[in-house]
Design a protein around this motif. Structure first.
Motif, mmCIF file in Angstrom:
data_model
loop_
_atom_site.group_PDB
_atom_site.id
_atom_site.type_symbol
_atom_site.label_atom_id
_atom_site.label_comp_id
_atom_site.label_asym_id
_atom_site.label_seq_id
_atom_site.Cartn_x
_atom_site.Cartn_y
_atom_site.Cartn_z
ATOM 1 N N SER A 182 -11.871 -21.855 32.377
ATOM 2 C CA SER A 182 -10.578 -22.536 32.210
ATOM 3 C C SER A 182 -10.352 -23.025 30.780
ATOM 4 O O SER A 182 -9.591 -23.971 30.548
ATOM 5 N N ASP A 183 -10.998 -22.403 29.825
ATOM 6 C CA ASP A 183 -10.746 -22.707 28.421
ATOM 7 C C ASP A 183 -9.676 -21.738 27.936
ATOM 8 O O ASP A 183 -9.941 -20.771 27.221
ATOM 9 N N LEU A 184 -8.427 -22.040 28.321
ATOM 10 C CA LEU A 184 -7.345 -21.081 28.144
ATOM 11 C C LEU A 184 -6.875 -20.971 26.703
ATOM 12 O O LEU A 184 -6.395 -19.920 26.277
ATOM 13 N N GLU A 185 -7.005 -22.047 25.932
ATOM 14 C CA GLU A 185 -6.546 -22.012 24.541
ATOM 15 C C GLU A 185 -7.404 -21.051 23.717
ATOM 16 O O GLU A 185 -6.884 -20.185 23.001
ATOM 17 N N ILE A 186 -8.724 -21.183 23.824
ATOM 18 C CA ILE A 186 -9.625 -20.297 23.066
ATOM 19 C C ILE A 186 -9.493 -18.853 23.568
ATOM 20 O O ILE A 186 -9.471 -17.914 22.767
ATOM 21 N N SER A 187 -9.401 -18.693 24.888
ATOM 22 C CA SER A 187 -9.295 -17.340 25.437
ATOM 23 C C SER A 187 -8.020 -16.655 24.945
ATOM 24 O O SER A 187 -8.037 -15.470 24.606
ATOM 25 N N LYS A 188 -6.907 -17.413 24.864
ATOM 26 C CA LYS A 188 -5.641 -16.822 24.394
ATOM 27 C C LYS A 188 -5.762 -16.397 22.931
ATOM 28 O O LYS A 188 -5.325 -15.294 22.554
ATOM 29 N N ALA A 189 -6.374 -17.244 22.109
ATOM 30 C CA ALA A 189 -6.541 -16.899 20.695
ATOM 31 C C ALA A 189 -7.384 -15.639 20.534
ATOM 32 O O ALA A 189 -7.085 -14.764 19.706
ATOM 33 N N LEU A 190 -8.435 -15.514 21.380
ATOM 34 C CA LEU A 190 -9.314 -14.342 21.306
ATOM 35 C C LEU A 190 -8.601 -13.088 21.806
ATOM 36 O O LEU A 190 -8.724 -12.003 21.207
ATOM 37 N N ILE A 191 -7.816 -13.233 22.869
ATOM 38 C CA ILE A 191 -7.050 -12.086 23.386
ATOM 39 C C ILE A 191 -6.051 -11.613 22.344
ATOM 40 O O ILE A 191 -5.903 -10.406 22.104
ATOM 41 N N ASP A 192 -5.350 -12.560 21.721
ATOM 42 C CA ASP A 192 -4.367 -12.193 20.688
ATOM 43 C C ASP A 192 -5.045 -11.472 19.525
ATOM 44 O O ASP A 192 -4.505 -10.498 18.981
ATOM 45 N N GLU A 193 -6.243 -11.951 19.151
ATOM 46 C CA GLU A 193 -6.992 -11.308 18.061
ATOM 47 C C GLU A 193 -7.340 -9.871 18.432
ATOM 48 O O GLU A 193 -7.183 -8.943 17.619
ATOM 49 N N ILE A 194 -7.825 -9.672 19.670
ATOM 50 C CA ILE A 194 -8.197 -8.325 20.117
ATOM 51 C C ILE A 194 -6.969 -7.419 20.161
ATOM 52 O O ILE A 194 -7.024 -6.247 19.747
ATOM 53 N N MET A 195 -5.838 -7.964 20.650
ATOM 54 C CA MET A 195 -4.613 -7.155 20.806
ATOM 55 C C MET A 195 -4.086 -6.649 19.464
ATOM 56 O O MET A 195 -3.401 -5.634 19.402
ATOM 57 N N GLN A 196 -4.425 -7.357 18.391
ATOM 58 C CA GLN A 196 -3.944 -6.958 17.061
ATOM 59 C C GLN A 196 -4.850 -5.918 16.404
ATOM 60 O O GLN A 196 -4.534 -5.401 15.328
ATOM 61 N N SER A 197 -5.955 -5.578 17.047
ATOM 62 C CA SER A 197 -6.896 -4.638 16.441
ATOM 63 C C SER A 197 -6.313 -3.226 16.414
ATOM 64 O O SER A 197 -5.867 -2.701 17.441
ATOM 65 N N PRO A 198 -6.334 -2.577 15.242
ATOM 66 C CA PRO A 198 -5.843 -1.191 15.158
ATOM 67 C C PRO A 198 -6.717 -0.204 15.950
ATOM 68 O O PRO A 198 -6.293 0.916 16.229
ATOM 69 N N LEU A 199 -7.922 -0.638 16.330
ATOM 70 C CA LEU A 199 -8.806 0.236 17.118
ATOM 71 C C LEU A 199 -8.173 0.649 18.440
ATOM 72 O O LEU A 199 -8.459 1.722 18.973
ATOM 73 N N LEU A 200 -7.318 -0.218 18.975
ATOM 74 C CA LEU A 200 -6.745 0.042 20.300
ATOM 75 C C LEU A 200 -5.852 1.277 20.319
ATOM 76 O O LEU A 200 -5.576 1.832 21.378
ATOM 77 N N HIS A 201 -5.400 1.714 19.137
ATOM 78 C CA HIS A 201 -4.602 2.949 19.085
ATOM 79 C C HIS A 201 -5.455 4.164 19.453
ATOM 80 O O HIS A 201 -4.943 5.161 19.949
ATOM 81 N N SER A 202 -6.762 4.059 19.202
ATOM 82 C CA SER A 202 -7.659 5.196 19.451
ATOM 83 C C SER A 202 -8.446 5.065 20.748
ATOM 84 O O SER A 202 -8.935 6.059 21.281
ATOM 85 N N PHE A 203 -8.566 3.839 21.268
ATOM 86 C CA PHE A 203 -9.380 3.607 22.468
ATOM 87 C C PHE A 203 -8.488 3.081 23.599
ATOM 88 O O PHE A 203 -8.277 1.875 23.746
#
Length: 469
Positions: A182-203
């Protein structure tokens, strides 16, 4: 088959398994195993067993999976190197995970972690920590899941050359463990960081997991519309690589969200999609069951082929050895008598030299046929090699074995074969031994004594029977 051909066969097994051709992998795997055993090539045996284990696992035959893993482990314990053990741990983990045996799954991962660290294989260590994090999340132990994910990231950063996708995969588990705590603030920041990764275009798989994770976060916040949209994006991505089981989880979440949003019309559409997906999963299970039956039939045919001598139709040498050892093991406890009769044709080389090998083969077939014709209950015959045969008699005394040898010799002498205006008769020399009321426990010893008696028969004039002394 030489070593080079064996390497080609190993590569074929690996390629077939990577292509998802599990039936073909298993069949070629058994071929590789047969040649590996014959040439005493342990790497070939290990390759065959590990890829067959994975293939059996993928078609859902867990019993055969564990049999292959057990055989692999037995060879590994004697001849395997550290890389072989790592392969064993990786396969074993997925099997234990599928069976929901979390204790054994975690124990296997710890072994993989320890060995991976020793070898400096930090990518494997990172994956093991990530898998450990996943296991703890299944148990809803989010604090330990978080600890394992943190260690997984540390190990990923030690891997050279650096692998950003390795780090990203562990971060997905880290973010999910934060949500569980239930640490939603840190989890949201980490999800946003992952979502911005250009790697996701290839994976694409990892991208779908990001949206799935985002949907879980929104649902936790009771932001149902945003959660539904995230799961919908995840669904569309997963449909691209057709992971029906992940799709099932996503569709179940979308169904729940429609109910929470009170959107009956949308719920009806999603339910229809879900029902269609369940049918596809059912069809896949049916196809897998058909494949399992097909593999089982193929293995049965292969086993039968391996047990039968192709020229004569009697049992093969390896099958007779196996039966003999089973009987002798039992007899060592009960004290019952087992008799071994070994025989071959007199002057067989002369037949081959004068009339050719095809004629020699016909003579061998004829001897096998006559041998089968005189068998009684608890008696078997096999071809040892060339023109040499073995007959095993269970619950039989040495005296009875001598009578059976006389019966065989007489039956063969009654036969004449016409060849080039000549009437050729078959004469054999025979050696007979017994297990000395259970004191002989191995086929090799029983056969050796009978074979020695056979050579005494040859050396004392042929066309006769000698017993062990």
């Amino acid at each position: 088959m030489d070593k080079k051909e064996l390497e080609v066969l190993q590569q074929k097994v690996v390629r077939l398994r990577a292509e998802g051709k599990y039936k073909e992998t298993i069949e070629v795997g058994y071929e590789l195993l047969e040649h590996g055993l014959r040439l005493n090539d342990y790497k070939s045996m290990l390759t065959a067993y590990i890829h067959n284990a994975i293939s059996f696992y993928c078609i859902g035959d867990i019993e055969k999976t564990f049999q292959s893993i057990s055989a692999y482990q037995e060879i590994c314990s004697q001849r395997g190197d550290d890389d072989d053990w790592l392969s064993l741990y990786n396969v074993s983990f997925f099997v234990y995970e599928m069976r929901k045996d979390t204790d054994k799954a975690k124990a296997t991962l710890w072994k993989s972690i320890d060995l991976g660290k020793k070898l400096g294989r930090y990518n494997i260590v990172s994956n093991a920590y990530s898998n450990m994090s996943h296991v703890y999340m299944v148990e809803e132990d989010y604090e330990n899941a978080w600890k394992m994910a943190k260690l997984g990231i540390e190990m990923a950063m030690l891997h050279t050359p650096r692998s950003e996708i390795l780090e990203l995969r562990v971060k997905l588990n880290l973010a999910k463990s934060y949500i569980g705590m239930s640490d939603l603030e840190i989890s949201k920041a980490l999800i946003d960081e992952i979502m911005q990764s250009p790697l996701l275009h290839s994976f694409v798989r990892e991208k779908s997991q990001c949206y799935d994770l985002q949907g879980i976060w929104y649902a936790k916040q009771q932001q149902y519309k945003e959660a539904f949209d995230s799961f919908t994006t995840a669904k569309e991505l997963v449909e691209g690589y057709n992971d029906v089981y992940l799709l099932k989880t996503i569709q179940e979440e979308r169904c729940k969200l429609c109910e929470l949003m009170g959107d009956v019309e949308l719920g009806y559409v999603v339910q229809k999609e879900y029902i269609a997906l369940l049918k596809e999963i059912s069809d896949r299970k049916f196809a897998l069951e058909a494949l399992r039956l097909d593999v089982k039939h193929s293995l049965s045919m292969m086993e039968k082929k391996a047990n039968i001598d192709s020229l004569t139709g009697v049992y093969s040498r390896s099958y007779v050895e196996g039966i003999a050892n089973d009987w002798l093991k039992q007899a060592s406890i009960t004290g019952e008598s087992i008799v071994c009769i070994v025989f071959d044709m007199d002057n067989f080389k002369a037949y081959n030299d004068e009339y050719g090998h095809l004629f020699g083969d016909e003579m061998i077939k004829l001897v096998g046929k006559v041998g089968v014709s005189i068998l009684g209950n608890d008696e078997i015959i096999g071809r040892y090699g060339g023109d040499e045969f073995i007959m095993l008699l269970k619950y039989a005394s040495l005296e009875y074995g001598m009578k059976k040898a006389e019966q065989l010799k007489a039956a063969l002498q009654k036969i004449t074969v016409d060849k080039e205006d000549k009437a050729i008769t078959i004469q054999v020399s025979v050696g007979v031994s017994d297990n000395v009321s259970g004191r002989v426990a191995l086929f090799e010893e029983l056969f050796h004594v009978a074979d020695t008696a056979l050579y005494r028969a040859k050396n004392s004039g042929k066309n006769r029977i000698c017993a062990s002394v």
